[in-house]
Design a protein around this motif. Sequence first.
Motif, mmCIF file in Angstrom:
data_model
loop_
_atom_site.group_PDB
_atom_site.id
_atom_site.type_symbol
_atom_site.label_atom_id
_atom_site.label_comp_id
_atom_site.label_asym_id
_atom_site.label_seq_id
_atom_site.Cartn_x
_atom_site.Cartn_y
_atom_site.Cartn_z
ATOM 1 N N PRO A 1 1.180 -0.641 0.257
ATOM 2 C CA PRO A 1 0.013 0.352 0.151
ATOM 3 C C PRO A 1 0.884 1.116 0.407
ATOM 4 N N ILE A 2 0.356 2.630 -1.017
ATOM 5 C CA ILE A 2 0.857 3.339 -0.908
ATOM 6 C C ILE A 2 0.537 4.630 0.320
ATOM 7 N N ASP A 3 1.803 5.179 0.523
ATOM 8 C CA ASP A 3 1.246 6.336 2.172
ATOM 9 C C ASP A 3 1.509 7.386 1.452
ATOM 10 N N PHE A 4 0.052 7.606 2.007
ATOM 11 C CA PHE A 4 -0.833 8.638 1.085
ATOM 12 C C PHE A 4 0.006 10.220 1.808
ATOM 13 N N GLU A 5 0.030 9.801 2.983
ATOM 14 C CA GLU A 5 1.071 11.179 3.267
ATOM 15 C C GLU A 5 2.467 11.349 2.517
ATOM 16 N N LEU A 6 2.876 10.631 2.463
ATOM 17 C CA LEU A 6 4.099 10.251 1.844
ATOM 18 C C LEU A 6 3.518 11.137 0.023
ATOM 19 N N ARG A 7 2.714 10.864 -0.494
ATOM 20 C CA ARG A 7 2.031 10.916 -1.601
ATOM 21 C C ARG A 7 2.061 12.641 -1.999
ATOM 22 N N ALA A 8 1.308 12.373 -0.518
ATOM 23 C CA ALA A 8 1.142 14.057 -0.599
ATOM 24 C C ALA A 8 2.534 15.833 -0.035
ATOM 25 N N ILE A 9 3.293 14.915 0.323
ATOM 26 C CA ILE A 9 4.622 15.815 0.178
ATOM 27 C C ILE A 9 4.973 15.556 -0.981
ATOM 28 N N ALA A 10 5.126 14.594 -2.018
ATOM 29 C CA ALA A 10 5.570 14.295 -3.288
ATOM 30 C C ALA A 10 4.708 15.614 -3.713
ATOM 31 N N THR B 1 6.444 8.447 -6.815
ATOM 32 C CA THR B 1 8.392 8.452 -6.540
ATOM 33 C C THR B 1 8.050 10.281 -5.571
ATOM 34 N N ILE B 2 9.371 10.031 -5.032
ATOM 35 C CA ILE B 2 9.509 11.431 -4.026
ATOM 36 C C ILE B 2 11.467 11.887 -4.103
ATOM 37 N N SER B 3 11.019 12.701 -5.131
ATOM 38 C CA SER B 3 12.384 13.095 -5.253
ATOM 39 C C SER B 3 13.431 14.210 -4.045
ATOM 40 N N LEU B 4 14.573 13.169 -3.581
ATOM 41 C CA LEU B 4 15.151 14.517 -2.503
ATOM 42 C C LEU B 4 16.395 14.927 -3.461
ATOM 43 N N SER C 1 10.567 19.282 -6.438
ATOM 44 C CA SER C 1 10.050 18.554 -7.559
ATOM 45 C C SER C 1 10.595 18.063 -8.406
ATOM 46 N N SER C 2 10.259 17.428 -9.454
ATOM 47 C CA SER C 2 10.312 16.218 -10.680
ATOM 48 C C SER C 2 11.891 17.720 -11.589
ATOM 49 N N THR C 3 11.340 18.315 -11.351
ATOM 50 C CA THR C 3 11.787 19.500 -12.068
ATOM 51 C C THR C 3 13.189 19.724 -11.291
ATOM 52 N N LYS C 4 13.155 20.213 -9.811
ATOM 53 C CA LYS C 4 14.598 20.456 -9.472
ATOM 54 C C LYS C 4 15.620 19.570 -9.785
ATOM 55 N N PHE C 5 15.159 18.568 -9.401
ATOM 56 C CA PHE C 5 15.899 16.973 -9.977
ATOM 57 C C PHE C 5 16.605 17.163 -10.578
ATOM 58 N N SER C 6 16.113 17.482 -11.892
ATOM 59 C CA SER C 6 16.641 17.089 -13.543
ATOM 60 C C SER C 6 17.506 18.044 -13.260
ATOM 61 N N GLU C 7 17.142 19.922 -12.862
ATOM 62 C CA GLU C 7 18.167 20.681 -12.365
ATOM 63 C C GLU C 7 19.669 20.220 -11.642
ATOM 64 N N ALA C 8 19.627 19.186 -10.495
ATOM 65 C CA ALA C 8 20.707 19.161 -9.236
ATOM 66 C C ALA C 8 21.215 17.901 -10.702
ATOM 67 N N THR C 9 20.559 16.884 -11.185
ATOM 68 C CA THR C 9 21.128 16.145 -11.610
ATOM 69 C C THR C 9 21.995 16.658 -13.204
ATOM 70 N N THR C 10 21.377 17.463 -13.480
ATOM 71 C CA THR C 10 22.058 18.347 -14.599
ATOM 72 C C THR C 10 23.070 18.767 -14.001
ATOM 73 N N GLN C 11 23.350 19.924 -12.719
ATOM 74 C CA GLN C 11 23.523 20.453 -13.039
ATOM 75 C C GLN C 11 25.349 19.722 -12.140
ATOM 76 N N SER C 12 25.486 18.489 -11.729
ATOM 77 C CA SER C 12 25.942 17.720 -10.998
ATOM 78 C C SER C 12 27.425 16.820 -11.843
ATOM 79 N N TYR C 13 26.435 16.924 -13.311
ATOM 80 C CA TYR C 13 26.805 16.061 -14.611
ATOM 81 C C TYR C 13 27.839 17.049 -14.860
#
Length: 156
Positions: free
Chosen positions: A5-14, A98-101, A41-53
């Motif tokens: 089962p999905i944790d709905f609070e975590l989904r709300a955080i995502a 999915t949750i991005s950190l 957000s997924s966008t921030k995840f993408s930006e951080a990944t691009t910057q790291s690369y």
Amino acid sequence: MTPTPIDFELRAIARAAEEGAKLERIVLVCGSTLYLGTPVSSTKFSEATTQSYASDIARSVGNWRTSQAEKESIAQKQSQIALEPFLAAVRNSRDLDTISLCPAQVHPPGMSHYEVHAIRVRIDRIDAWWAGWFTENPAKVRGGGGGVGVGVGVSF
């Protein structure tokens, strides 16, 4: 096999992260591995990944005459070209399972921990979570002491 089962609070955080809310650091427990980071957000995840690369590429771009600004510009362009197909899928998915950190740390059991620019964790893989800090209490070894010695001889 029954789905977890999905944790709905975590989904709300995502969802809040996807909508741009500024959130506090959380700790996710998956099996015996800890993931620590700030939900983004997924966008921030993408930006951080691009910057790291791009940072990794900048170390090897050009030669000693190439200015740091020029190296960074070349690296940014190369990383966007290399990562764009991969990151476009992430950016556009709006996957609330999915949750991005970002930034994040990964603490596997009994190993060194890893500091990463960004990581994504599937919510259905999370066994426990909490917001805030924690105190680490290293395991106590029972019984007599013991040790391993390694010697290395070098001759020139």
